[in-house]
Design an enzyme around this catalytic site. Structure first.
Site, PDB file in Angstrom:
ATOM      1  N   CYS A  36       0.644  -0.539   0.229  1.00 32.79           N
ATOM      2  CA  CYS A  36      -0.095   0.296   0.237  1.00 32.79           C
ATOM      3  C   CYS A  36       0.635   1.081   0.317  1.00 32.79           C
ATOM      4  CB  CYS A  36      -0.891  -0.389   1.206  1.00 32.79           C
ATOM      5  SG  CYS A  36      -2.445  -1.107   0.941  1.00 32.79           S
TER       6      CYS A  36
ATOM      7  N   ASP B 133       2.887   2.593   2.477  1.00 29.72           N
ATOM      8  CA  ASP B 133       3.567   3.049   4.355  1.00 29.72           C
ATOM      9  C   ASP B 133       3.785   1.922   5.370  1.00 29.72           C
ATOM     10  OD1 ASP B 133       1.225   5.625   3.818  1.00 29.72           O
ATOM     11  OD2 ASP B 133       0.559   3.993   3.430  1.00 29.72           O
TER      12      ASP B 133
ATOM     13  N   CYS C 207       5.748   8.170   2.139  1.00 31.76           N
ATOM     14  CA  CYS C 207       5.478   9.514   1.786  1.00 31.76           C
ATOM     15  C   CYS C 207       5.735  10.486   1.840  1.00 31.76           C
ATOM     16  CB  CYS C 207       4.118  10.028   0.784  1.00 31.76           C
ATOM     17  SG  CYS C 207       3.120  10.414   1.593  1.00 31.76           S
TER      18      CYS C 207
ATOM     19  N   CYS D 165      -2.101   9.308   5.839  1.00 34.55           N
ATOM     20  CA  CYS D 165      -1.481   8.865   6.485  1.00 34.55           C
ATOM     21  C   CYS D 165      -0.700   9.355   8.380  1.00 34.55           C
ATOM     22  CB  CYS D 165      -0.044   9.996   6.191  1.00 34.55           C
ATOM     23  SG  CYS D 165       0.357  10.015   3.989  1.00 34.55           S
TER      24      CYS D 165
END
Ligand SMILES: Cc1ncc(COP(=O)(O)O)c(C=O)c1O
Lengths: 135, 413
Positions: A42, A44, A69, A112
């Site tokens: 995915c 992360d 990221c 995130c």
């Protein structure tokens, strides 16, 4: 994509990078909680470790590692900053929306912050489980 | 010596115009501005002469006759004209007849400007076979032969791949097509101007090329259409004034065409030297990265590929953060990271590369003005970035501890 100044700052100077030992070492430590969330495919994976004073229940130190990221790195870096000095209960109060706000994350990067919240909860749950086993 | 930042290492995406090209173009904006279609005055004649010279320059670069060069707006248009125009001309049954219209062979790691016209033809009643390459990314004549059928009417295989630079067996595929009397098109956008080309010896019927990949202007390209053995016919896509022998109506883009011609002439003169110089720089870049970092892989065939580019995957680092860490270098990443959807490159996936490694890959493509200083800077930047991100990566720790991350049960989210 343009990143906010705070994301760039955390990305370029990540706070509290690292861990309190290898995977097998920290497993044996009752004062350390480990959260590992996300998935490589995915894009992360966050690893968050908290070191708790077992007498006071205060998170004395926190470390992170993150594959992801710039926003994911910044979210986990920020989480370690916020966790330090907080009690377990206070730590559980941290909401992903606060991370979004602090870092000015755009909508496509909200996941995130969700991942960072998941990592906090996972680390605390791991600590609590270890404490229960000890008793 | 210091380097100028940001630096450009993305010449497979587009190249700057050579100043000599710009210079050649300038008079055709203002002084010699005529329409080459104007047959009855000197303004038209002068423009036509300029176009004719460019036609010779393009033809000469690829071993063709000038009459075989059709000017277009670039490779996307050339591909569309060749594939759709060719299939519709050589169809076995007309549209709407309900009968199969013919079989086409292409590859699944072709550029979208080939894949999408093929998909369009599928909707119109043609059948398409999408060949799958091996892990080296190369399409061989053997693969094409295996897919050939009695009703095959067209084969379209790119000469060199735009992401990994691998070189397909074009002369051999062309020979096979000629034996079977099947029309053969190649998207040579990345190949022409970099490698010697001869459409006769290489058995090509239709060839697409584009100005902006060879130090010419954007928005201009050409399609080579063979006139002898066989004489290729096409159904035009764009109709009107009948320019370009009816293959492509519309007033010619004289300035662009002059620029394309000049760019071709310069490539003919300089490609051997460019290729040798850039090949050395590319090897230096690649060797430094692969020797200083572990768990990296160069994608595509190690030798059978263009000299000026490389595509490298880095294990245990995430692609977007890698690009962020290398923000002074313009290059392409293996994830076509469009806003919300993180789609890894279908070309890398087509080679059997996993999503994680496809996401963390970089395509670096060098060009006519790339310097050794720039390459040295790129090496330090990329190695430094990967080292930094690996220091941050929990996956790299696990790898070092001997934990197989594919065996971990990751919570999907
Ligand atoms: C292999 C290939 N085909 C086609 C194209 C499209 O070319 P153009 O931009 O001239 O339409 C490109 C460039 O993006 C390419 O690399």
């Amino acid at each position: 994509m343009a990143y906010s100044g705070k994301v760039v700052d955390h990305y370029e100077h990540p706070r509290n990078v690292g861990n309190f030992g290898t995977t097998s070492e920290v497993k044996e430590r009752p004062d350390i909680g480990v959260g590992l969330v996300g998935a490589p495919e995915c894009g992360d994976v966050m690893q968050l470790q908290i070191k708790v004073n077992q007498d006071t229940g205060v998170i004395e130190d926190a470390r992170f590692k993150c594959f992801g990221c710039g926003s994911a790195i910044a979210s986990s870096s920020l989480a370690t900053e916020w966790l330090k000095g907080k009690s377990i209960d206070e730590g559980l109060q941290i909401k992903n929306t606060e991370i979004v706000e602090e870092l000015s994350l755009p909508p496509v990067k909200i996941h995130c912050s969700v991942l960072a919240e998941d990592a906090i909860r996972a680390a605390i749950a791991d600590y609590q489980e270890k404490q229960q086993k000890q008793q | 010596m210091s380097v100028k930042l940001p630096m450009y290492l993305d010449h497979a995406a587009t190249t700057p115009c050579d100043p000599r090209v710009v210079e050649a173009m300038l008079p055709y904006f203002t002084e010699t501005f005529g329409n080459p279609g104007s047959r009855n005055h000197c303004f038209g004649w002068a423009a036509e002469e300029a176009v004719d010279q460019a036609r010779r320059q393009v033809a000469s670069l690829i071993g063709a006759d000038r009459k075989e060069v059709i000017f277009t707006s670039g490779s996307t248009e050339s591909n569309n004209l060749a594939i759709k125009g060719g299939a519709r001309m050589y169809e076995l049954a007309p549209a709407g007849s309900g009968k199969p219209r013919g079989h086409i062979i292409t590859g699944n790691i072709e550029h979208k400007a080939v894949l999408d016209p093929c998909k369009r033809l599928e909707k119109e009643g043609f059948e398409v076979t999408y060949l799958e390459p091996g892990p080296d990314g190369i399409f061989t004549a053997e693969m094409v032969k295996g897919a050939m059928r009695d009703d095959t009417i067209l084969v379209t295989i790119m000469w060199a791949n735009n992401e990994i630079g691998t070189i397909n067996e074009i002369p051999e595929i062309g020979k096979l097509c000629h034996e079977r009397k099947v029309l053969f098109h190649t998207d040579a956008t990345q190949w022409v101007g970099k490698m010697p080309t001869n459409v006769i010896e290489d058995n090509v019927d239709l060839l697409s090329l584009s100005g902006h990949k060879i130090y010419g202007p954007k928005g201009v390209g050409a399609l080579y259409v063979r006139r002898r053995k066989p004489r290729v016919r096409l159904i035009a896509l764009q109709e009107g004034g009948g320019q370009e022998r009816g293959f492509r109506s519309g007033t010619l883009n004289v300035t662009g065409i002059v620029g394309l011609g000049k760019a071709c002439e310069l490539c003919a003169q300089e490609m051997d030297a460019d290729r040798e110089r850039l090949g050395k720089l590319r090897d230096k870049l690649e060797n430094a990265i692969t020797s200083r970092l572990d768990t990296v892989q160069v994608n595509g065939h190690p030798e059978r590929r263009l000299a000026h580019m490389t595509n490298i995957s880095f294990g245990f680092v995430e692609g977007e953060s890698l690009m962020m860490a290398c923000k002074d270098i313009a290059m392409s990443s293996g994830s076509a990271c469009t806003s919300a959807s993180l789609e890894p490159s279908y070309v890398l996936k087509g080679l059997g590369i996993g999503d994680d490694l496809a996401h963390s890959s970089l395509r670096l493509s060098l060009g006519r003005w790339t310097t050794e200083e720039e390459i040295d800077f790129a090496i330090e930047t990329i190695v430094g970035a990967v080292e930094k991100l690996r220091m941050l990566s929990p996956l790299y720790d696990m790898h070092k501890e001997g934990i197989d991350i594919t065996k971990i049960e990751w919570a999907a989210h």
